[in-house]
Design a protein around this motif. Structure first.
Motif, mmCIF file in Angstrom:
data_model
loop_
_atom_site.group_PDB
_atom_site.id
_atom_site.type_symbol
_atom_site.label_atom_id
_atom_site.label_comp_id
_atom_site.label_asym_id
_atom_site.label_seq_id
_atom_site.Cartn_x
_atom_site.Cartn_y
_atom_site.Cartn_z
ATOM 1 N N ALA A 109 14.752 13.171 4.597
ATOM 2 C CA ALA A 109 14.479 14.014 5.763
ATOM 3 C C ALA A 109 15.072 13.411 7.027
ATOM 4 O O ALA A 109 15.324 14.126 8.008
ATOM 5 C CB ALA A 109 12.971 14.214 5.931
ATOM 6 N N GLN A 110 15.349 12.127 7.005
ATOM 7 C CA GLN A 110 15.918 11.464 8.187
ATOM 8 C C GLN A 110 17.358 11.902 8.450
ATOM 9 O O GLN A 110 17.825 11.821 9.589
ATOM 10 C CB GLN A 110 15.857 9.940 8.031
ATOM 11 C CG GLN A 110 14.467 9.400 7.808
ATOM 12 C CD GLN A 110 13.523 9.768 8.944
ATOM 13 O OE1 GLN A 110 13.856 9.625 10.113
ATOM 14 N NE2 GLN A 110 12.353 10.286 8.589
ATOM 15 N N VAL A 111 18.071 12.333 7.404
ATOM 16 C CA VAL A 111 19.462 12.764 7.574
ATOM 17 C C VAL A 111 19.669 14.232 7.233
ATOM 18 O O VAL A 111 20.664 14.826 7.612
ATOM 19 C CB VAL A 111 20.448 11.892 6.741
ATOM 20 C CG1 VAL A 111 20.480 10.476 7.265
ATOM 21 C CG2 VAL A 111 20.115 11.933 5.268
ATOM 22 N N GLY A 112 18.756 14.819 6.472
ATOM 23 C CA GLY A 112 18.848 16.227 6.146
ATOM 24 C C GLY A 112 19.304 16.504 4.724
ATOM 25 O O GLY A 112 19.799 15.618 4.009
ATOM 26 N N ALA A 113 19.149 17.749 4.338
ATOM 27 C CA ALA A 113 19.412 18.170 2.967
ATOM 28 C C ALA A 113 20.887 18.082 2.592
ATOM 29 O O ALA A 113 21.216 17.753 1.443
ATOM 30 C CB ALA A 113 18.895 19.590 2.753
ATOM 31 N N GLU A 114 21.777 18.361 3.525
ATOM 32 C CA GLU A 114 23.208 18.337 3.198
ATOM 33 C C GLU A 114 23.664 16.932 2.796
ATOM 34 O O GLU A 114 24.383 16.771 1.812
ATOM 35 C CB GLU A 114 24.041 18.861 4.369
ATOM 36 C CG GLU A 114 23.900 20.357 4.555
ATOM 37 C CD GLU A 114 24.714 20.895 5.722
ATOM 38 O OE1 GLU A 114 25.508 20.140 6.312
ATOM 39 O OE2 GLU A 114 24.539 22.082 6.033
ATOM 40 N N ASP A 115 23.248 15.931 3.559
ATOM 41 C CA ASP A 115 23.615 14.550 3.217
ATOM 42 C C ASP A 115 22.967 14.117 1.906
ATOM 43 O O ASP A 115 23.584 13.419 1.099
ATOM 44 C CB ASP A 115 23.211 13.584 4.340
ATOM 45 C CG ASP A 115 24.083 13.739 5.579
ATOM 46 O OD1 ASP A 115 25.278 14.075 5.429
ATOM 47 O OD2 ASP A 115 23.569 13.524 6.688
ATOM 48 N N SER A 116 21.736 14.549 1.690
ATOM 49 C CA SER A 116 21.051 14.211 0.432
ATOM 50 C C SER A 116 21.732 14.891 -0.745
ATOM 51 O O SER A 116 21.857 14.302 -1.822
ATOM 52 C CB SER A 116 19.574 14.616 0.512
ATOM 53 O OG SER A 116 18.903 13.843 1.489
ATOM 54 N N LEU A 117 22.189 16.109 -0.530
ATOM 55 C CA LEU A 117 22.898 16.838 -1.584
ATOM 56 C C LEU A 117 24.184 16.114 -1.974
ATOM 57 O O LEU A 117 24.526 16.032 -3.162
ATOM 58 C CB LEU A 117 23.194 18.268 -1.130
ATOM 59 C CG LEU A 117 23.871 19.186 -2.136
ATOM 60 C CD1 LEU A 117 23.065 19.298 -3.424
ATOM 61 C CD2 LEU A 117 24.082 20.572 -1.526
ATOM 62 N N VAL A 118 24.882 15.550 -1.012
ATOM 63 C CA VAL A 118 26.094 14.778 -1.301
ATOM 64 C C VAL A 118 25.752 13.614 -2.236
ATOM 65 O O VAL A 118 26.482 13.334 -3.194
ATOM 66 C CB VAL A 118 26.756 14.274 0.011
ATOM 67 C CG1 VAL A 118 27.841 13.249 -0.277
ATOM 68 C CG2 VAL A 118 27.310 15.443 0.811
ATOM 69 N N GLN A 119 24.652 12.942 -1.975
ATOM 70 C CA GLN A 119 24.234 11.821 -2.822
ATOM 71 C C GLN A 119 23.948 12.285 -4.255
ATOM 72 O O GLN A 119 24.348 11.644 -5.225
ATOM 73 C CB GLN A 119 22.985 11.128 -2.241
ATOM 74 C CG GLN A 119 23.189 10.500 -0.893
ATOM 75 C CD GLN A 119 24.051 9.253 -0.948
ATOM 76 O OE1 GLN A 119 24.465 8.783 -1.999
ATOM 77 N NE2 GLN A 119 24.338 8.704 0.216
ATOM 78 N N VAL A 120 23.247 13.403 -4.393
ATOM 79 C CA VAL A 120 22.919 13.938 -5.713
ATOM 80 C C VAL A 120 24.190 14.342 -6.456
ATOM 81 O O VAL A 120 24.345 14.046 -7.646
ATOM 82 C CB VAL A 120 21.928 15.124 -5.606
ATOM 83 C CG1 VAL A 120 21.777 15.845 -6.946
ATOM 84 C CG2 VAL A 120 20.577 14.630 -5.104
ATOM 85 N N GLU A 121 25.095 15.010 -5.767
ATOM 86 C CA GLU A 121 26.347 15.443 -6.407
ATOM 87 C C GLU A 121 27.167 14.239 -6.871
ATOM 88 O O GLU A 121 27.746 14.251 -7.955
ATOM 89 C CB GLU A 121 27.175 16.313 -5.447
ATOM 90 C CG GLU A 121 26.535 17.644 -5.100
ATOM 91 C CD GLU A 121 26.425 18.606 -6.266
ATOM 92 O OE1 GLU A 121 26.877 18.316 -7.390
ATOM 93 O OE2 GLU A 121 25.865 19.702 -6.053
ATOM 94 N N ARG A 122 27.203 13.186 -6.057
ATOM 95 C CA ARG A 122 27.934 11.973 -6.424
ATOM 96 C C ARG A 122 27.293 11.341 -7.673
ATOM 97 O O ARG A 122 27.995 10.951 -8.609
ATOM 98 C CB ARG A 122 27.920 10.988 -5.261
ATOM 99 C CG ARG A 122 28.796 9.780 -5.469
ATOM 100 C CD ARG A 122 28.823 8.880 -4.247
ATOM 101 N NE ARG A 122 29.414 9.577 -3.106
ATOM 102 C CZ ARG A 122 28.867 9.622 -1.886
ATOM 103 N NH1 ARG A 122 27.739 9.014 -1.635
ATOM 104 N NH2 ARG A 122 29.473 10.265 -0.915
ATOM 105 N N SER A 123 25.985 11.282 -7.684
ATOM 106 C CA SER A 123 25.287 10.704 -8.830
ATOM 107 C C SER A 123 25.515 11.540 -10.086
ATOM 108 O O SER A 123 25.699 11.005 -11.179
ATOM 109 C CB SER A 123 23.787 10.600 -8.537
ATOM 110 O OG SER A 123 23.109 10.033 -9.625
#
Length: 192
Positions: A109-123
């Motif tokens: 939540a500190q950076v938002g869903a878009e940045d978190s989505l990038v992490q998930v896609e990379r993983s």
């Protein structure tokens, strides 16, 4: 049990298969158990020296190579085999997995869903690559060593890796969907 003390049992197990140098051990670990266990040179060489002092392993007499360097090749001793067998019979100690992706998502939540989505896609992409490689390893092991009595035991660890990666991919799909919904609701709120 600390990682250092568990390192010795990974080394003993590998040396039960055949005598090896430190470099050979590292390569054998990467090729066989590397999908769930890794050791650095920084752990291997001191562990080998300590185990030699404890007479769990011993140096194999070797001739110098063409370069004149003598390569240190170790083999497991009877005491080393006994230590490994004793460790194999002990209950597995519980551990908490250190998962950087989950830690980042927890605070996402500190950076938002878009940045978190990038992490998930990379993983997810990394897991897909690893799953494909593990399928190849699984097939090669089963085809090349059908008569090996260790195969059934090794196959169990490969299957755990395959099933774990398949589960991770399913979770990535769920996380992607949830984060995309969050991204959509954030965009709707900011458009108002």
């Amino acid at each position: 049990m600390s990682r250092e003390s568990t390192c010795r049992f990974a080394v003993l197990g590998m040396l039960c298969r055949e005598p090896m140098s430190g470099y050979g051990l590292r390569s054998a670990i990467e090729r066989s158990v590397g999908h769930f266990w890794q050791e650095s040179y920084g752990n291997l060489y001191p562990a080998l020296e300590r185990m030699a002092e404890e007479r769990l392993v011993e140096l194999v007499p070797e001739e110098p190579s063409q370069s004149g360097r003598v390569r240190k090749v170790y083999r497991v001793t009877t005491a080393g085999r006994a230590a490994l067998a004793e460790w194999l019979r002990r209950p597995v100690l519980p551990h908490v997995e250190r998962n950087e992706l989950l830690l980042k998502l927890f605070f996402g939540a500190q950076v938002g869903a878009e940045d978190s989505l990038v992490q998930v896609e990379r993983s997810r992409a990394e897991a897909e690559e690893l799953l494909a490689a593990l399928h190849i390893i699984d097939e090669n092991v089963r085809q090349s060593r059908k008569s090996d009595p260790e195969l059934a035991y090794q196959h169990l660890s490969i299957r755990a890796g395959l099933i774990g990666l398949e589960a991770h991919l399913r979770w990535c799909d769920e996380a992607r969907e949830a984060l995309q919904q969050l991204t959509g609701s954030t965009k709707k709120r900011s458009a108002r």
